[in-house]
Design a protein around this motif. Structure first.
Motif, mmCIF file in Angstrom:
data_model
loop_
_atom_site.group_PDB
_atom_site.id
_atom_site.type_symbol
_atom_site.label_atom_id
_atom_site.label_comp_id
_atom_site.label_asym_id
_atom_site.label_seq_id
_atom_site.Cartn_x
_atom_site.Cartn_y
_atom_site.Cartn_z
ATOM 1 N N ASN A 1 0.827 -1.212 0.000
ATOM 2 C CA ASN A 1 0.000 0.000 0.000
ATOM 3 C C ASN A 1 0.858 1.256 0.000
ATOM 4 N N GLY A 2 2.135 1.095 -0.207
ATOM 5 C CA GLY A 2 3.001 2.244 -0.451
ATOM 6 C C GLY A 2 3.267 3.109 0.763
ATOM 7 N N VAL A 3 3.038 2.564 1.949
ATOM 8 C CA VAL A 3 3.212 3.419 3.123
ATOM 9 C C VAL A 3 3.383 2.534 4.360
ATOM 10 N N PHE A 4 4.083 3.067 5.382
ATOM 11 C CA PHE A 4 4.114 2.392 6.678
ATOM 12 C C PHE A 4 2.818 2.749 7.395
ATOM 13 N N GLY A 5 1.920 1.789 7.473
ATOM 14 C CA GLY A 5 0.615 2.103 8.052
ATOM 15 C C GLY A 5 0.632 2.165 9.561
ATOM 16 N N ALA A 6 1.115 1.097 10.196
ATOM 17 C CA ALA A 6 0.979 0.960 11.642
ATOM 18 C C ALA A 6 1.760 2.033 12.389
ATOM 19 N N THR A 7 2.880 2.451 11.823
ATOM 20 C CA THR A 7 3.726 3.410 12.538
ATOM 21 C C THR A 7 3.342 4.858 12.248
ATOM 22 N N GLY A 8 2.381 5.067 11.346
ATOM 23 C CA GLY A 8 1.857 6.422 11.196
ATOM 24 C C GLY A 8 2.139 7.123 9.888
ATOM 25 N N GLY A 9 2.316 6.353 8.818
ATOM 26 C CA GLY A 9 2.346 6.974 7.498
ATOM 27 C C GLY A 9 3.693 7.447 7.007
ATOM 28 N N GLN A 10 4.762 6.783 7.430
ATOM 29 C CA GLN A 10 6.078 7.149 6.915
ATOM 30 C C GLN A 10 6.281 6.557 5.515
ATOM 31 N N GLN A 11 7.321 7.059 4.858
ATOM 32 C CA GLN A 11 7.610 6.594 3.504
ATOM 33 C C GLN A 11 8.021 5.114 3.508
ATOM 34 N N ALA A 12 7.456 4.371 2.575
ATOM 35 C CA ALA A 12 7.852 2.977 2.371
ATOM 36 C C ALA A 12 8.755 2.920 1.144
ATOM 37 N N PRO A 13 9.444 1.798 0.938
ATOM 38 C CA PRO A 13 10.258 1.682 -0.278
ATOM 39 C C PRO A 13 9.400 1.767 -1.529
ATOM 40 N N GLU B 1 1.804 -10.276 -5.065
ATOM 41 C CA GLU B 1 1.860 -8.884 -4.618
ATOM 42 C C GLU B 1 0.494 -8.278 -4.844
ATOM 43 N N ILE B 2 -0.067 -7.728 -3.788
ATOM 44 C CA ILE B 2 -1.433 -7.218 -3.890
ATOM 45 C C ILE B 2 -1.421 -5.719 -3.595
ATOM 46 N N LEU B 3 -1.824 -4.925 -4.589
ATOM 47 C CA LEU B 3 -1.886 -3.474 -4.368
ATOM 48 C C LEU B 3 -3.042 -3.184 -3.422
ATOM 49 N N ALA B 4 -2.764 -2.398 -2.410
ATOM 50 C CA ALA B 4 -3.758 -2.221 -1.352
ATOM 51 C C ALA B 4 -3.867 -0.754 -0.957
ATOM 52 N N THR B 5 -4.906 -0.491 -0.210
ATOM 53 C CA THR B 5 -5.181 0.892 0.201
ATOM 54 C C THR B 5 -4.727 1.121 1.638
ATOM 55 N N CYS B 6 -4.578 2.410 1.968
ATOM 56 C CA CYS B 6 -4.410 2.791 3.360
ATOM 57 C C CYS B 6 -5.118 4.128 3.555
ATOM 58 N N PRO B 7 -6.436 4.078 3.702
ATOM 59 C CA PRO B 7 -7.221 5.316 3.745
ATOM 60 C C PRO B 7 -6.718 6.287 4.812
ATOM 61 N N THR B 8 -6.332 5.754 5.955
ATOM 62 C CA THR B 8 -5.919 6.616 7.061
ATOM 63 C C THR B 8 -4.690 7.431 6.696
ATOM 64 N N ASN B 9 -3.685 6.755 6.156
ATOM 65 C CA ASN B 9 -2.447 7.468 5.870
ATOM 66 C C ASN B 9 -2.430 8.140 4.506
ATOM 67 N N TRP B 10 -3.264 7.652 3.598
ATOM 68 C CA TRP B 10 -3.408 8.343 2.316
ATOM 69 C C TRP B 10 -4.283 9.593 2.474
ATOM 70 N N ARG B 11 -4.994 9.646 3.597
ATOM 71 C CA ARG B 11 -5.923 10.745 3.874
ATOM 72 C C ARG B 11 -7.004 10.856 2.793
ATOM 73 N N LEU B 12 -7.525 9.671 2.411
ATOM 74 C CA LEU B 12 -8.589 9.615 1.407
ATOM 75 C C LEU B 12 -9.698 8.721 1.939
ATOM 76 N N ASP B 13 -10.916 8.895 1.388
ATOM 77 C CA ASP B 13 -11.949 7.953 1.793
ATOM 78 C C ASP B 13 -11.853 6.692 0.944
ATOM 79 N N SER B 14 -12.690 5.710 1.271
ATOM 80 C CA SER B 14 -12.554 4.398 0.632
ATOM 81 C C SER B 14 -12.655 4.472 -0.884
ATOM 82 N N VAL B 15 -13.631 5.203 -1.350
ATOM 83 C CA VAL B 15 -13.850 5.270 -2.803
ATOM 84 C C VAL B 15 -12.670 5.951 -3.483
ATOM 85 N N GLN B 16 -12.213 7.049 -2.868
ATOM 86 C CA GLN B 16 -11.078 7.763 -3.441
ATOM 87 C C GLN B 16 -9.830 6.864 -3.477
ATOM 88 N N CYS B 17 -9.725 6.021 -2.450
ATOM 89 C CA CYS B 17 -8.586 5.090 -2.403
ATOM 90 C C CYS B 17 -8.607 4.157 -3.608
#
Lengths: 187, 254, 366
Positions: free
Chosen positions: B125-137, B211-227
């Motif tokens: 999902n392109g982001v560190f979710g659990a730790t609060g939205g830091q940059q992922a590789p 590999e499954i592309l996934a969402t992270c609404p909380t850290n992307w700051r988007l709602d589900s549909v926008q995700c």
């Protein structure tokens, strides 16, 4: 009793094999023994040495700084380690490889023309076994039978066909030193 | 309840524990797909799942099979030890991109190169979710994260890692695919990929990774549909879907 | 001159074995079926021994891409209920810290061998005991503890490694064998037939697929604070049991001696020569060797203080690590000094002897 033996020479002369064989021989004698090799990059090319400690008591340090006996397979080892031989100790050297004796205090020097004898046997590879013969004769701790019993243990299986040749070389070494032609004390 | 039929229910391989994930998070869908595959292949009884660090560390409560928790990034190594110890088991890891593509890069590359008989569910999902939205590789260029608030700049923090492509390059005996779960069609394809990633292990053909592309609404700051829309419009163009390595049964035989 | 008829029986079961190989054979004899590791001098002979030997007994050897990965493979194999092992030296052992705390938290039995070399940093491959603190005090995070054994001969490397697998299973805890370059590289006669061939006992907690039973979960993170409190309470209880039951030591000439040289592993071997010489010259000195480094054998040490020892000379090949445990154990009841150097130099028996004499005559500051 306590024998502290340093065997030193070039890499490729079979130094480690000598040490292991002597240690095996000591086991057959029912004695305590430790063998400690130079290792790692220390033994990549150049020199090789190992320490064998033989005792009828529990052995303390496997690492020794001073020795009762130096088995020097080349001149560099004589130069480097003569100072590490304890007073009253003995230096056995592979005659053919060695040019000069540095002075030593209360030391016994014994020549054994191991390279020459091995060459006469048409196998320079067994020079180390000739030297072994000289070494056990001087030490008088490990018998010929105990030593040669160890050959089957330290040689890899595919070299076991060489055991008779190695035994012969050991015996030649013993005979050479027995003649005592070139043993003298230096002061 | 006369006249009513059950048309859909929870897979058997899933426990009754409610999901702990944020609304709109893809973990729920992916968990369900994995559980459906466990059911359909009838392997729940011999499956062992390995959790990773991150949001999905809690998924040991969701799958109704034996589970082992691994530390960050080490899942493939734990799976290797376990599979070697219990070759009859079906071993899978479930790892996020922070876990697998950052701290666990060494472990996954070598597990893949050994073509270890394990299955990896890799959630990107392109982001560190659990730790609060830091940059992922895997964070896209220009994407704003809490560790790079002015966006990912390749000169300071490199380019997004394409793990499926990269791993397919080192793992000849493998099934490696990238899928997405942002719409029904893709969800169905994702399930097929997950299924194949298990089969390649079970049939001793090689290493399996979806590999499954996934969402992270909380850290992307988007709602589900926008995700879901973002996956379609921004993510897939950078992370193309498809199979990158496919060791089929036939191929193995010839 | 001829060679007499051969006695190829050899001495029963006595084999000239390198210390590193003795560890390997002890593991094989204990039923270790899995080895995962990464090359590093001076432990390579162990690693290579397992590579040769494991296939002969139907086991698995795997060269991992790092020590970090290796110890996590150990975690996996242990979770699968198998007896398994990894080994390294200082720099690699540091990387295993993460795995050790994970194994201890998940209560996974495993044996981890550290053949110490001289540090700090990448250091050198010569011998030292500078990983004492790392092995006994941690290396990984959190309140965990490994059992640590410190053998001092090839025979003991063999026997304690074997024993380590039993202890690991009994306590469901990782056990560390703390060896060093001298012990690992030296060769000594080892009698192998004293120990029975063993295999891993049945374990109820193993994951292998749940079958028709309730599923099992091996956890390294508790779900709630309450669970964590319980975990730590149980760990504490377990470590207390270890402390009570697993203290091991050897005392030589120690009864009634005024001074004790305290040393483990290769330093014990060197100090043995020094103590024998000092005793021959009439010095009242004995030797105390911790065999278990965790738990530290403090009960035995305290007993010797009651019998008259008032000076403890702690000899170790580092800048003073085990001396901390000695001071804690005696709690001011004896004068404790450290003698040793960090890596790069091996103390000689003569130097330790001189220190014994100095300490005997004068105490520390003379």
């Amino acid at each position: 009793m306590l024998d502290e033996i340093l065997i030193a020479g070039f890499g490729g002369q079979g130094i480690m094999l000598m040490g292991k064989l002597l240690a095996c021989g000591a086991i057959y004698e029912g004695l305590e023994v430790t063998f400690y090799p130079s290792y790692g990059p220390e033994m990549r090319g150049g020199t090789a040495n190992c320490t064998v400690v033989i005792s009828d008591n529990r052995i303390g340090s496997p690492v020794r700084k001073f020795f009762t006996c130096l088995m020097a397979m080349n001149q560099a080892s004589v130069d480097r380690f003569t100072g590490s031989v304890k007073p009253g100790g003995v230096i056995i050297h592979n005659d053919a490889a060695i040019g000069s004796h540095p002075g030593g205090e209360d030391l016994r020097f014994i020549n054994i023309p191991a390279n020459q004898i091995a060459t006469d046997m048409e196998n320079i590879q067994v020079a180390n076994m000739v030297a072994m013969g000289g070494l056990i004769h001087v030490l008088n701790t490990v018998s010929l039978d105990s030593l040669t019993n160890g050959l089957a243990r330290v040689l890899p299986k595919h070299r076991h066909n060489l055991i008779p040749l190695n035994e012969k070389a050991v015996i030649k070494g013993i005979e050479a030193v027995e003649k005592g032609s070139d043993s003298r004390e230096l002061r | 309840m006369n006249g009513m039929n059950i048309v859909s229910q929870k897979p058997d391989a899933m426990t009754d524990v409610p999901f702990p994930y944020c609304p709109g998070c893809s973990h729920g869908i992916i968990h369900r797909l994995v559980a459906e595959v466990l059911d359909e292949l009838n392997i729940t009884k011999k499956a062992i799942g390995i959790t990773s660090a991150g949001c999905s560390v809690r998924n040991w409560r969701q799958f109704d099979c034996d589970m082992v928790m691994a530390l960050h990034g080490r899942g493939p190594s734990v799976a290797t030890g376990l599979k070697r110890a219990r070759p009859e088991a079906v071993v899978f890891t479930y790892q996020g991109d922070g876990d697998m593509a950052a701290i666990g890069t060494g472990e996954i590359v070598h597990a893949a190169s050994r073509c270890e008989r394990i299955t990896v569910i890799y959630v990107n999902n392109g982001v560190f979710g659990a730790t609060g939205g830091q940059q992922a590789p895997t964070t896209l260029l220009g994407e704003v994260t809490t560790s790079y608030p002015s966006g990912r700049d390749p000169r300071t923090s490199g380019y997004p890692l394409k793990m499926a492509e990269m791993l397919s390059g080192v793992s000849p005996d493998s099934y490696i695919a990238r899928v997405s779960v942002h719409d029904i069609k893709n969800i169905l394809m994702a399930k097929k990929a997950i299924r194949e990633a298990f089969l390649v292990q079970m049939e001793d053909r090689g290493f399996g990774l979806a590999e499954i592309l996934a969402t992270c609404p909380t850290n992307w700051r988007l709602d589900s549909v926008q995700c879901m829309e973002r996956i379609e419009k921004e993510i897939i163009p950078h992370y193309p879907l498809g199979e990158f390595s496919s060791k089929r049964k036939e191929a193995h035989q010839c | 001159m001829t060679v007499k008829k051969k006695d190829n029986r050899a001495l029963p079961g006595k084999t000239l074995m390198r210390g590193n190989e003795a560890v390997g054979e002890g593991a094989i004899r204990a039923g270790c079926q899995f080895f995962f590791g990464y090359p590093i001098t001076p432990q390579n002979e162990l690693f290579e021994y397992m590579a040769r030997r494991l296939p002969e007994v139907g086991g698995t050897f795997l060269q991992s891409e790092s020590e970090l990965s290796g110890i996590n493979m150990v975690f996996g194999a242990a979770a699968g209920g198998r007896r398994c092992m990894t080994s390294s030296s200082g720099p690699g052992f540091t990387l295993m810290g993460e795995g050790l705390t994970t194994l201890a938290t998940a209560q996974m039995p495993a044996v981890v061998v550290c053949v110490s070399r001289a540090g700090p940093g990448l250091g050198r491959i010569s011998s030292a005991q500078s990983d004492y603190r790392l092995a006994t005090k941690g290396g990984g995070h959190g309140d965990y503890q490994c059992l640590v054994l410190g053998p001092a001969s090839a025979q003991e490397l063999y026997e304690l490694t074997y024993k380590a697998f039993d202890l690991a299973d009994r306590y469901r805890n990782p056990v560390i064998i703390l060896s060093d370059a001298i012990l690992g590289q030296m060769m000594e006669p080892v009698t192998t037939d004293g120990l029975k061939w063993a295999e891993a006992p049945e374990k109820t907690w193993v994951v292998r697929g749940k079958g028709n039973n309730p599923r099992k979960v091996i956890k390294v993170a508790p779900h709630t604070d309450q669970e964590l409190i319980e975990w730590n309470r149980n760990f504490k209880k377990k470590y207390e049991q270890m402390t009570e039951n697993e203290q091991r030591h050897e005392a030589l000439y120690a009864d009634g001696a005024n001074m004790l040289v305290v040393a483990f592993g290769s330093s014990f071997r060197i100090a043995l020569d020094s103590v024998v010489r000092a005793r021959d010259e009439g010095v009242s000195v004995g030797l105390f060797r911790p065999i278990s480094l965790y738990p530290y054998p403090e009960e035995a040490l305290k007993r010797l203080l009651q019998e008259g020892a008032s000076k403890l000379l702690v000899v170790e090949a580092n800048n003073g690590q085990m001396v901390e445990d000695v001071r804690l154990a005696v709690c001011g009841a004896a004068e404790v000094i450290h003698y040793g150097v960090g890596g790069g130099y091996v103390l000689t028996p003569d130097e330790i002897y001189d220190e014994i004499i100095r300490f005997d005559r004068n105490g520390r500051h003379q």
